[in-house]
Design an enzyme around this catalytic site. Structure first.
Site, short mmCIF file in Angstrom:
data_model
loop_
_atom_site.label_atom_id
_atom_site.label_comp_id
_atom_site.label_asym_id
_atom_site.label_seq_id
_atom_site.Cartn_x
_atom_site.Cartn_y
_atom_site.Cartn_z
CD GLU A 250 -2.12 2.11 1.30
OE1 GLU A 250 -1.86 2.85 0.31
OE2 GLU A 250 -2.29 2.55 2.44
CB CYS A 284 -1.57 7.00 1.12
SG CYS A 284 -2.83 6.00 1.89
P1 NAD Z 1 10.37 6.64 4.14
O1 NAD Z 1 10.06 6.34 2.74
O2 NAD Z 1 11.77 6.45 4.60
O3 NAD Z 1 9.47 5.78 5.14
C1 NAD Z 1 8.13 5.49 4.93
C2 NAD Z 1 7.78 4.34 5.87
O4 NAD Z 1 8.52 3.19 5.50
C3 NAD Z 1 8.16 4.59 7.33
O5 NAD Z 1 7.16 4.03 8.15
C4 NAD Z 1 9.48 3.85 7.51
O6 NAD Z 1 9.66 3.36 8.83
C5 NAD Z 1 9.33 2.68 6.57
N1 NAD Z 1 10.58 2.24 6.00
C6 NAD Z 1 11.54 3.00 5.44
N2 NAD Z 1 12.56 2.22 4.99
C7 NAD Z 1 12.23 0.94 5.30
C8 NAD Z 1 12.84 -0.32 5.09
N3 NAD Z 1 14.00 -0.44 4.44
N4 NAD Z 1 12.21 -1.42 5.54
C9 NAD Z 1 11.02 -1.33 6.17
N5 NAD Z 1 10.37 -0.18 6.38
C10 NAD Z 1 10.96 0.95 5.94
O7 NAD Z 1 10.01 8.13 4.38
P2 NAD Z 1 9.25 8.96 5.49
O8 NAD Z 1 9.98 10.26 5.57
O9 NAD Z 1 9.01 8.23 6.75
O10 NAD Z 1 7.89 9.20 4.75
C11 NAD Z 1 7.94 9.93 3.55
C12 NAD Z 1 7.14 9.35 2.48
O11 NAD Z 1 6.60 8.07 2.76
C13 NAD Z 1 5.94 10.22 2.23
O12 NAD Z 1 6.27 11.23 1.35
C14 NAD Z 1 4.94 9.29 1.68
O13 NAD Z 1 5.11 9.22 0.28
C15 NAD Z 1 5.32 7.96 2.20
N6 NAD Z 1 4.38 7.44 3.21
C16 NAD Z 1 3.27 6.85 2.76
C17 NAD Z 1 2.36 6.36 3.65
C18 NAD Z 1 1.10 5.70 3.17
O14 NAD Z 1 0.11 5.72 3.90
N7 NAD Z 1 1.09 5.11 1.98
C19 NAD Z 1 2.59 6.50 5.01
C20 NAD Z 1 3.76 7.11 5.46
C21 NAD Z 1 4.67 7.57 4.53
#
Ligand code: NAD
Length: 477
Positions: A250, A284
């Site tokens: 998702e 999202c």
């Molecule tokens: P990010 O992409 O680093 O992290 C997003 C999520 O993924 C976080 O919960 C993080 O803990 C997890 N994550 C990151 N790297 C991971 C890995 N290697 N293995 C497992 N989990 C991992 O960035 P962020 O700064 O936390 O969020 C920014 C972007 O993430 C936003 O711009 C948005 O696009 C996206 N996001 C989407 C949702 C959603 O509901 N689809 C929720 C949160 C963030």
């Protein structure tokens, strides 16, 4: 901060510390450190894997009726604890208390729905080519699940994975969000206090990449479910693919909201502004690309700007606050970068466009106009309180723009023409389209994207199916 608990891991039915140094939790409204969360090392993850394996053996043997009873009990515990959980959520995530409460109650509804669905996980009997052959299709839980949930909805992104997985008879290792861990831990506590068998549900926090790199390839894990950004989702899907694990992704979205000349303008402004700025835009499925037909563009913009300016930004614990801070400093930096890029390319700020104060991650509800398609904000998911308004002339032009990006999660449209709405539902490339209202994310509805927004559903009976293997039994009698 007395209301804010220290968060532990939950492994093998025990709340405990991890082998690594604890991580700090920051209140996004004040920048204060309000607590810490346990940090799992490899040894902790290995224990979680072992207990998830034995937990699966036990839990998958519970009847569907017994599983449903226990899930209903967890849902009720969440309802009983809504005030405490909502306060914790607002302290760590920033959203207004009313949003934290409704998220907690929605999580309880989701658990109830999957509990009921567990009892209806029917297989099939397929008529055979011979009178002496019986052919059955049986649904079996896929096995221990590794679930990864983010910080924007600390309960509701996790509960969709946990409740559907448990309802299907799977055990789950949940990697919760390290920045908003305590409310997510309260979800797990509700299941623990409802007497889930040891190992059926485990909670870990730590360094996300270390955890996913350890859990996903491990032979005990049979299914991976991730909610987060498309870039991380692609990495995890590739890792899961290399080890032939079932996957639900998702991921991000960049939802078009198309408003036609014949729309009910008041309705469109009220609902779209509410959806845009809920959770400070960190959703999202938030509408992000506003496509407004030319004849009503000026009127829509004027009313939408007024709606944005009527929002009270502040600490989510204050009763008058209607939009809290962004959940972390990265989002404020992202808003600043995206807005200044748009302005440098000719975009105009109709309202907002800057952070508020120097403490906390407050950012003004923002509306941009005249932004060219080359601007980053019209290509990258904003994930913040910024709306970009663009006029369009024809139906075809709106569809072309709506479908331009590689995202395909949610879309919205407002029109009083039945013909236009039928055409939209056919032509829009997205996993979900909501027309003339905001009708997404109810427990019984499929929830998920297409294209680079991911695959698999996190709602409806489709969500349960993601946690089942299909077994064919064919028997000569
Ligand atoms: P990010 O992409 O680093 O992290 C997003 C999520 O993924 C976080 O919960 C993080 O803990 C997890 N994550 C990151 N790297 C991971 C890995 N290697 N293995 C497992 N989990 C991992 O960035 P962020 O700064 O936390 O969020 C920014 C972007 O993430 C936003 O711009 C948005 O696009 C996206 N996001 C989407 C949702 C959603 O509901 N689809 C929720 C949160 C963030």
């Amino acid at each position: 901060m007395s209301d804010y608990p220290e968060t532990q891991l939950y492994i093998g039915g025990i709340w405990r510390d991890g082998s690594r140094e604890r991580l700090s939790i920051v209140n996004p409204a004040s920048d204060e450190i309000i607590g810490t969360v346990a940090n799992a090392g490899r040894d902790d993850l290995d224990e979680a894997l072992a207990t998830a394996a034995t937990g699966f053996e036990a839990w998958s043997r519970f009847s569907a009726v017994e599983r449903a009873k226990l899930l209903h009990k967890a849902a009720q515990l969440l309802r009983d604890r809504v005030e405490r959980i909502a306060t914790i959520m607002t302290l760590e995530q920033g959203k207004p208390l009313a949003e934290s409460k409704s998220e907690t109650l929605a999580a309880a509804d989701i658990i109830d729905w999957f509990a009921e669905e567990a009892r209806r996980a029917y297989g099939r009997v397929i008529p055979s080519r011979s009178l002496n052959v019986r052919q059955l299709v049986v649904k079996e839980p896929v096995g221990p699940v590794a679930a990864f949930s983010p910080w924007n909805f600390p309960l509701n992104q996790a509960v969709r994975k946990v409740a559907a997985g448990l309802a299907a008879g799977c055990s789950v290792i949940l990697k919760g969000p390290e920045e908003t861990p305590a409310s997510c831990a309260e979800l797990v506590r509700a299941f623990a206090d409802a007497d889930l068998p040891t190992g059926a549900l485990n909670l870990v926090f730590g360094i996300p990449a270390d955890i996913s790199n350890h859990l996903i390839p491990h032979p005990i894990i049979r299914k991976v479910s991730f909610t987060g950004s498309t870039s991380v989702g692609k990495q995890l899907a590739a890792l899961a693919g290399a080890h032939m694990k079932r996957v639900t992704m998702e991921l991000g979205g960049h939802a078009p909201a198309i408003v036609f000349d014949d729309a009910d303008l008041d309705l469109a402004v009220r609902i779209l502004a509410g959806a845009k700025f809920r959770n400070a835009g960190q959703v999202c499925v938030a509408p992000t690309r506003f496509l407004i037909q030319e004849k009503i563009y000026a009127r829509f913009l004027d009313r939408f700007v007024k709606a944005a300016e009527a929002i009270t930004v502040g600490n989510g614990l204050d009763s008058e606050t209607t939009m809290g801070p962004l959940a972390n400093g990265r989002r404020v930096e992202a808003m600043e970068t995206l807005v200044s890029d748009a302005v440098a390319r000719g975009g105009k700020v109709a309202t907002g466009g800057e952070r508020i104060g120097n403490h906390g991650n407050f950012y003004k509800p923002t509306v941009l106009t005249d932004v060219p398609l080359s601007a980053r904000i019209l290509n990258e998911e904003p994930f913040g309180p910024v709306a970009v308004m663009s006029p369009f002339s024809t139906y075809e032009a709106a569809i072309t723009e709506a479908n331009r990006l590689s995202y395909g999660l949610a879309a919205y449209a407002y029109t009083t023409s039945g013909k236009t709405s039928a055409a939209l539902s056919r032509d829009i490339q997205s996993g979900m389209i909501s027309i003339n209202h905001h009708g997404l994310a109810l427990p019984e509805l499929p929830f998920g994207g297409i294209k680079e927004s991911g695959y698999g559903s996190e709602g409806g009976s489709e969500a349960m199916d993601n946690f089942f293997n299909i077994k064919l039994v064919t028997e000569a009698i």
